[in-house]
Design a protein around this motif. Structure first.
Motif, PDB file in Angstrom:
ATOM      1  N   ALA A 185      -6.373  12.242   3.442  1.00  8.78           N
ATOM      2  CA  ALA A 185      -5.623  11.156   2.808  1.00  8.78           C
ATOM      3  C   ALA A 185      -4.171  11.564   2.612  1.00  8.78           C
ATOM      4  N   ALA A 244      -7.748   4.707  -3.438  1.00  7.43           N
ATOM      5  CA  ALA A 244      -7.915   5.623  -2.314  1.00  7.43           C
ATOM      6  C   ALA A 244      -8.965   6.681  -2.639  1.00  7.43           C
ATOM      7  N   THR A 293       0.049   9.839   1.256  1.00  6.05           N
ATOM      8  CA  THR A 293       0.921   8.724   0.913  1.00  6.05           C
ATOM      9  C   THR A 293       1.575   8.188   2.184  1.00  6.05           C
ATOM     10  N   ILE A 294       1.932   6.919   2.128  1.00  5.14           N
ATOM     11  CA  ILE A 294       2.564   6.251   3.252  1.00  5.14           C
ATOM     12  C   ILE A 294       4.078   6.309   3.061  1.00  5.14           C
ATOM     13  N   THR A 347      -8.086   8.391   5.897  1.00  2.00           N
ATOM     14  CA  THR A 347      -8.625   8.391   7.252  1.00  2.00           C
ATOM     15  C   THR A 347      -9.966   9.094   7.229  1.00  2.00           C
ATOM     16  N   THR A 364      -8.834   4.290   9.572  1.00  2.00           N
ATOM     17  CA  THR A 364      -7.852   4.464   8.505  1.00  2.00           C
ATOM     18  C   THR A 364      -7.735   3.178   7.713  1.00  2.00           C
ATOM     19  N   ARG A 365      -7.752   3.317   6.391  1.00  2.00           N
ATOM     20  CA  ARG A 365      -7.540   2.179   5.493  1.00  2.00           C
ATOM     21  C   ARG A 365      -6.398   2.508   4.554  1.00  2.00           C
ATOM     22  N   THR A 366      -5.706   1.469   4.100  1.00  2.00           N
ATOM     23  CA  THR A 366      -4.601   1.658   3.166  1.00  2.00           C
ATOM     24  C   THR A 366      -4.959   1.070   1.807  1.00  2.00           C
ATOM     25  N   TRP A 426      -1.001   4.469  -0.282  1.00  2.00           N
ATOM     26  CA  TRP A 426      -1.931   5.543   0.083  1.00  2.00           C
ATOM     27  C   TRP A 426      -2.726   5.156   1.313  1.00  2.00           C
ATOM     28  N   PHE A 427      -3.102   6.152   2.111  1.00  2.00           N
ATOM     29  CA  PHE A 427      -4.019   5.926   3.219  1.00  2.00           C
ATOM     30  C   PHE A 427      -5.164   6.921   3.110  1.00  2.00           C
ATOM     31  N   PRO A 438       0.827  -1.208   0.000  1.00  2.00           N
ATOM     32  CA  PRO A 438       0.000   0.000   0.000  1.00  2.00           C
ATOM     33  C   PRO A 438       0.858   1.253   0.000  1.00  2.00           C
TER      34      PRO A 438
END
Length: 86
Positions: free
Chosen positions: A53, A37, A55-56, A9, A28-30, A6-7, A4
């Motif tokens: 939202a 996303a 980037t991770i 929330t 929060t989802r990735t 992107w996140f 992943p």
């Protein structure tokens, strides 16, 4: 397996329903892609929820989309890696 990058929330409760001292519960989802996303964020925004939202780490370039910028981000053209190479 695609990691992943992107996140998204989401504030679980709609605006205006929180008591002054109550914390804002979030989920929060990735996602592997920006398109995934954006789909999720768009659905939650339509439900009237607060969304942000980004980037991770260590994904580059780093992006953070604040809640007041989400609508504009959803309208942006998504550039794929293939388009950038060509």
């Amino acid at each position: 397996m695609v990691l992943p990058t992107w996140f998204v929330t989401v504030q679980i409760r709609k605006r205006g329903l929180l008591q002054k001292r109550e914390r804002s519960p979030r989920e929060t989802r990735t996602f592997a892609t920006e398109a995934e996303a954006k789909r999720f964020a768009g659905m939650k925004l339509e439900e009237g929820l607060v969304v942000f939202a980004g980037t991770i780490n260590p994904y580059s370039p780093k992006r953070l989309i604040l809640s007041h910028d989400v609508a504009g981000w959803l309208e942006e053209q998504i550039e794929s890696n293939e388009d950038q190479r060509g």
